[in-house]
Write an enzyme that holds these catalytic residues in place. Structure first.
Site, PDB file in Angstrom:
ATOM      1  N   LYS A 154       0.822  -1.212   0.000  1.00 42.26           N
ATOM      2  CA  LYS A 154       0.000   0.000   0.000  1.00 42.26           C
ATOM      3  C   LYS A 154       0.860   1.269   0.000  1.00 42.26           C
ATOM      4  O   LYS A 154       0.608   2.200  -0.749  1.00 42.26           O
ATOM      5  CB  LYS A 154      -0.934  -0.025   1.228  1.00 42.26           C
ATOM      6  CG  LYS A 154      -2.022  -1.082   1.110  1.00 42.26           C
ATOM      7  CD  LYS A 154      -2.861  -1.192   2.349  1.00 42.26           C
ATOM      8  CE  LYS A 154      -2.172  -1.875   3.492  1.00 42.26           C
ATOM      9  NZ  LYS A 154      -1.808  -3.293   3.261  1.00 42.26           N
ATOM     10  N   THR A 232      11.341   4.297   6.446  1.00 34.43           N
ATOM     11  CA  THR A 232      10.163   4.714   7.229  1.00 34.43           C
ATOM     12  C   THR A 232       9.327   3.479   7.565  1.00 34.43           C
ATOM     13  O   THR A 232       8.154   3.599   7.885  1.00 34.43           O
ATOM     14  CB  THR A 232       9.284   5.739   6.467  1.00 34.43           C
ATOM     15  OG1 THR A 232       8.821   5.127   5.255  1.00 34.43           O
ATOM     16  CG2 THR A 232      10.030   7.015   6.136  1.00 34.43           C
ATOM     17  N   ARG A 234      10.448  -0.200   9.348  1.00 34.91           N
ATOM     18  CA  ARG A 234      10.742  -0.699  10.691  1.00 34.91           C
ATOM     19  C   ARG A 234      12.248  -0.675  10.882  1.00 34.91           C
ATOM     20  O   ARG A 234      13.001  -1.089   9.990  1.00 34.91           O
ATOM     21  CB  ARG A 234      10.224  -2.130  10.879  1.00 34.91           C
ATOM     22  CG  ARG A 234       8.727  -2.233  11.120  1.00 34.91           C
ATOM     23  CD  ARG A 234       8.297  -1.614  12.462  1.00 34.91           C
ATOM     24  NE  ARG A 234       6.862  -1.697  12.680  1.00 34.91           N
ATOM     25  CZ  ARG A 234       5.979  -0.756  12.360  1.00 34.91           C
ATOM     26  NH1 ARG A 234       6.377   0.365  11.783  1.00 34.91           N
ATOM     27  NH2 ARG A 234       4.699  -0.916  12.638  1.00 34.91           N
ATOM     28  N   ASP A 258      12.866   7.256   9.919  1.00 36.10           N
ATOM     29  CA  ASP A 258      11.738   7.567  10.816  1.00 36.10           C
ATOM     30  C   ASP A 258      11.609   6.477  11.871  1.00 36.10           C
ATOM     31  O   ASP A 258      10.805   6.576  12.784  1.00 36.10           O
ATOM     32  CB  ASP A 258      10.437   7.681  10.009  1.00 36.10           C
ATOM     33  CG  ASP A 258       9.267   8.113  10.890  1.00 36.10           C
ATOM     34  OD1 ASP A 258       9.422   9.126  11.616  1.00 36.10           O
ATOM     35  OD2 ASP A 258       8.219   7.437  10.886  1.00 36.10           O
ATOM     36  N   GLU A 263      14.549   1.810  18.869  1.00 37.95           N
ATOM     37  CA  GLU A 263      13.710   2.981  19.153  1.00 37.95           C
ATOM     38  C   GLU A 263      12.869   2.822  20.418  1.00 37.95           C
ATOM     39  O   GLU A 263      12.422   3.820  20.998  1.00 37.95           O
ATOM     40  CB  GLU A 263      12.805   3.303  17.956  1.00 37.95           C
ATOM     41  CG  GLU A 263      11.699   2.297  17.699  1.00 37.95           C
ATOM     42  CD  GLU A 263      10.838   2.672  16.492  1.00 37.95           C
ATOM     43  OE1 GLU A 263      11.399   3.010  15.440  1.00 37.95           O
ATOM     44  OE2 GLU A 263       9.602   2.624  16.618  1.00 37.95           O
ATOM     45  N   HIS A 295       9.462   8.208  14.531  1.00 34.78           N
ATOM     46  CA  HIS A 295       8.329   7.350  14.146  1.00 34.78           C
ATOM     47  C   HIS A 295       7.036   8.158  14.038  1.00 34.78           C
ATOM     48  O   HIS A 295       6.042   7.863  14.697  1.00 34.78           O
ATOM     49  CB  HIS A 295       8.170   6.198  15.156  1.00 34.78           C
ATOM     50  CG  HIS A 295       7.507   4.989  14.557  1.00 34.78           C
ATOM     51  ND1 HIS A 295       7.902   3.712  14.816  1.00 34.78           N
ATOM     52  CD2 HIS A 295       6.463   4.873  13.694  1.00 34.78           C
ATOM     53  CE1 HIS A 295       7.139   2.857  14.148  1.00 34.78           C
ATOM     54  NE2 HIS A 295       6.257   3.546  13.462  1.00 34.78           N
ATOM     55  N   GLN A 296       7.085   9.179  13.212  1.00 34.68           N
ATOM     56  CA  GLN A 296       5.935  10.068  13.078  1.00 34.68           C
ATOM     57  C   GLN A 296       5.299  10.030  11.687  1.00 34.68           C
ATOM     58  O   GLN A 296       4.353  10.772  11.412  1.00 34.68           O
ATOM     59  CB  GLN A 296       6.339  11.514  13.411  1.00 34.68           C
ATOM     60  CG  GLN A 296       7.261  12.155  12.374  1.00 34.68           C
ATOM     61  CD  GLN A 296       7.523  13.630  12.651  1.00 34.68           C
ATOM     62  OE1 GLN A 296       8.319  13.961  13.514  1.00 34.68           O
ATOM     63  NE2 GLN A 296       6.865  14.510  11.927  1.00 34.68           N
TER      64      GLN A 296
HETATM   65  P1  NAD Z   1       1.792  -3.878   2.827  1.00 34.25           P
HETATM   66  O1  NAD Z   1       1.590  -5.174   3.522  1.00 34.25           O
HETATM   67  O2  NAD Z   1       0.668  -3.268   2.064  1.00 34.25           O
HETATM   68  O3  NAD Z   1       3.041  -4.003   1.820  1.00 34.25           O
HETATM   69  C1  NAD Z   1       4.240  -4.652   2.152  1.00 34.25           C
HETATM   70  C2  NAD Z   1       4.855  -5.167   0.866  1.00 34.25           C
HETATM   71  O4  NAD Z   1       6.127  -5.746   1.200  1.00 34.25           O
HETATM   72  C3  NAD Z   1       4.033  -6.263   0.170  1.00 34.25           C
HETATM   73  O5  NAD Z   1       3.869  -5.945  -1.190  1.00 34.25           O
HETATM   74  C4  NAD Z   1       4.851  -7.528   0.381  1.00 34.25           C
HETATM   75  O6  NAD Z   1       4.729  -8.451  -0.695  1.00 34.25           O
HETATM   76  C5  NAD Z   1       6.258  -6.941   0.441  1.00 34.25           C
HETATM   77  N1  NAD Z   1       7.195  -7.843   1.112  1.00 34.25           N
HETATM   78  C6  NAD Z   1       6.990  -8.702   2.135  1.00 34.25           C
HETATM   79  N2  NAD Z   1       8.121  -9.351   2.444  1.00 34.25           N
HETATM   80  C7  NAD Z   1       9.062  -8.889   1.585  1.00 34.25           C
HETATM   81  C8  NAD Z   1      10.428  -9.182   1.380  1.00 34.25           C
HETATM   82  N3  NAD Z   1      11.052 -10.129   2.130  1.00 34.25           N
HETATM   83  N4  NAD Z   1      11.098  -8.536   0.415  1.00 34.25           N
HETATM   84  C9  NAD Z   1      10.471  -7.609  -0.366  1.00 34.25           C
HETATM   85  N5  NAD Z   1       9.169  -7.281  -0.222  1.00 34.25           N
HETATM   86  C10 NAD Z   1       8.485  -7.923   0.734  1.00 34.25           C
HETATM   87  O7  NAD Z   1       2.335  -2.891   3.945  1.00 34.25           O
HETATM   88  P2  NAD Z   1       2.264  -1.287   3.939  1.00 34.25           P
HETATM   89  O8  NAD Z   1       0.960  -0.835   4.491  1.00 34.25           O
HETATM   90  O9  NAD Z   1       2.713  -0.774   2.622  1.00 34.25           O
HETATM   91  O10 NAD Z   1       3.360  -0.955   5.060  1.00 34.25           O
HETATM   92  C11 NAD Z   1       4.727  -1.259   4.858  1.00 34.25           C
HETATM   93  C12 NAD Z   1       5.447  -1.151   6.197  1.00 34.25           C
HETATM   94  O11 NAD Z   1       5.450   0.214   6.617  1.00 34.25           O
HETATM   95  C13 NAD Z   1       4.737  -1.881   7.360  1.00 34.25           C
HETATM   96  O12 NAD Z   1       5.168  -3.209   7.443  1.00 34.25           O
HETATM   97  C14 NAD Z   1       5.139  -1.099   8.564  1.00 34.25           C
HETATM   98  O13 NAD Z   1       6.240  -1.749   9.178  1.00 34.25           O
HETATM   99  C15 NAD Z   1       5.600   0.249   8.013  1.00 34.25           C
HETATM  100  N6  NAD Z   1       4.821   1.378   8.543  1.00 34.25           N
HETATM  101  C16 NAD Z   1       5.483   2.412   9.108  1.00 34.25           C
HETATM  102  C17 NAD Z   1       4.773   3.508   9.604  1.00 34.25           C
HETATM  103  C18 NAD Z   1       5.461   4.706  10.224  1.00 34.25           C
HETATM  104  O14 NAD Z   1       4.784   5.523  10.874  1.00 34.25           O
HETATM  105  N7  NAD Z   1       6.743   4.887  10.048  1.00 34.25           N
HETATM  106  C19 NAD Z   1       3.377   3.515   9.520  1.00 34.25           C
HETATM  107  C20 NAD Z   1       2.735   2.433   8.891  1.00 34.25           C
HETATM  108  C21 NAD Z   1       3.457   1.367   8.407  1.00 34.25           C
END
Ligand code: NAD
Length: 335
Positions: A154, A232, A234, A258, A263, A295-296
């Site tokens: 996403k 941004t 993990r 981020d 953290e 982490h914002q």
């Molecule tokens: P999502 O599940 O929609 O997308 C993750 C993508 O990563 C998927 O397309 C998946 O196929 C791919 N993936 C999984 N394992 C993989 C690997 N080993 N190698 C390559 N690609 C791989 O998730 P999203 O909603 O896009 O969120 C992504 C990440 O962002 C979350 O996992 C979360 O840790 C992080 N996040 C951070 C914040 C923040 O405030 N900084 C907020 C929300 C999410």
């Protein structure tokens, strides 16, 4: 249903209370982070609600379960802070908020790229001190640059969409390439190819055993000299010590974080009166080409509304015995 809400900040309370007008749950707000010591504070609440800084390890889950908790409602998308195997064995349902605002994180990521490139963060302090010199402020056009996106779910998809608007050439690596992202003109390549060809690398995959230290010394031997690295997603996707070595010898030219491996001891708290004990983090802060935020990326009004609403809807579904569709299964962490 009674819900013990851990790690409550004033903004969590504000959005959860407003959303709860429609749901009518009993919300018990706790400022403490969930860990082995604080688990008893849940007081047997059937539902416990946690954020990314809380730790739902096996002993924590065992304690919650023994006291009567059967639902762990995450107010986050990521679930790497939960022992899903233990939850499954105990029969504790885990729900999350899979999509609250991918735009919030994607827009923040692009903001970080621009800030590092054009040095907004340095200009802010400089101009306030009456220093209008442009020395050290030179950036580069994003137009025609190659950006490598790891994980085109996403968030990664929207990052690709925005960067295409800047005229970037976008490469991507994902275990499951998708046609929606391909249709933007994004080219899927292997990880090694992405590392070798990108001017900017941005991480948007989840943290799993497979992605832990995805960016380590070996990966950093393959990157273009002076690459910009953005995380941004993990913290543990990146080996921080390896990144520091690469910053020192110029392999990394810009770093935007981020999230940070350790953290948990720092973020979401005001520590401005204290001495930071984490020497690795302190070293990162000394580099002029490093931008760190606490982490914002998720933190917008839209996201907070959605997080509160989905979290409580997940509890509604559980209490009426139907699936919300937002349950996290142990298989998710095995990739
Ligand atoms: P999502 O599940 O929609 O997308 C993750 C993508 O990563 C998927 O397309 C998946 O196929 C791919 N993936 C999984 N394992 C993989 C690997 N080993 N190698 C390559 N690609 C791989 O998730 P999203 O909603 O896009 O969120 C992504 C990440 O962002 C979350 O996992 C979360 O840790 C992080 N996040 C951070 C914040 C923040 O405030 N900084 C907020 C929300 C999410």
């Amino acid at each position: 249903m009674r819900i013990a809400v851990f790690s409550t900040k004033p903004y969590d309370r504000q959005y959860l209370v407003a959303a709860n007008e429609k749901h009518g749950h009993e919300l018990v707000f706790l400022e403490s982070r969930l860990n082995e010591e604080t688990a008893p504070l849940a007081g047997g609440a059937p539902a416990v609600c946690i954020f990314v800084s809380d730790v739902a390890s096996r002993p924590v889950l065992e304690r919650l379960h023994a006291d009567g908790t059967r639902l762990l409602a995450l107010r986050s998308a990521g679930f790497n802070h939960v022992d899903l195997e233990a939850a499954d064995e105990l029969g504790v349902t885990v729900t999350r908020v899979p999509a609250y605002s991918p735009h919030a994180v994607a827009e923040f990521t692009v903001g970080m790229i621009l800030a590092l490139d054009r040095k907004y963060h340095r200009a802010y302090s400089r101009v306030r001190e009456g220093n209008f010199s442009l020395e050290g402020m030179k950036g580069f056009d994003l137009h025609d640059r190659t950006v490598g996106i790891v994980g085109t779910g996403k968030i990664g998809h929207i990052v690709a969409q925005i960067l295409k608007g800047f005229g970037c050439s976008v490469l991507a690596y994902d275990l499951h390439p998708n046609d929606r992202t391909r249709s933007l003109g994004v080219t899927y390549v292997g990880l090694e190819d992405l590392l070798a060809r990108s001017d900017i690398i941005t991480l948007h995959c989840p943290l799993t055993p497979d992605t832990h230290h995805l960016i380590d010394d070996e990966a950093l031997q393959r990157v273009r000299r002076g690459v910009m690295l953005i995380n941004t997603s993990r913290g543990p996707l990146v080996d921080t010590e390896a990144v520091i070595a690469a910053l020192k010898d110029g392999r990394i030219g810009h770093l935007g974080l981020d999230v940070y491996e350790e953290e948990g001891d720092l973020f979401f708290e005001d520590l401005s009166d204290q001495v930071i004990q984490d020497d690795v983090f302190s070293r990162l802060l000394t580099f002029p080409n490093v931008l760190i935020t606490g982490h914002q990326a998720f933190f917008t009004h839209n996201a907070m509304v959605q997080i509160a609403e989905t979290t409580l809807a997940n509890v509604d579904a559980y209490s009426s015995g139907r699936p919300s569709g937002n349950e996290v299964q142990p298989a998710a962490v095995r990739g």
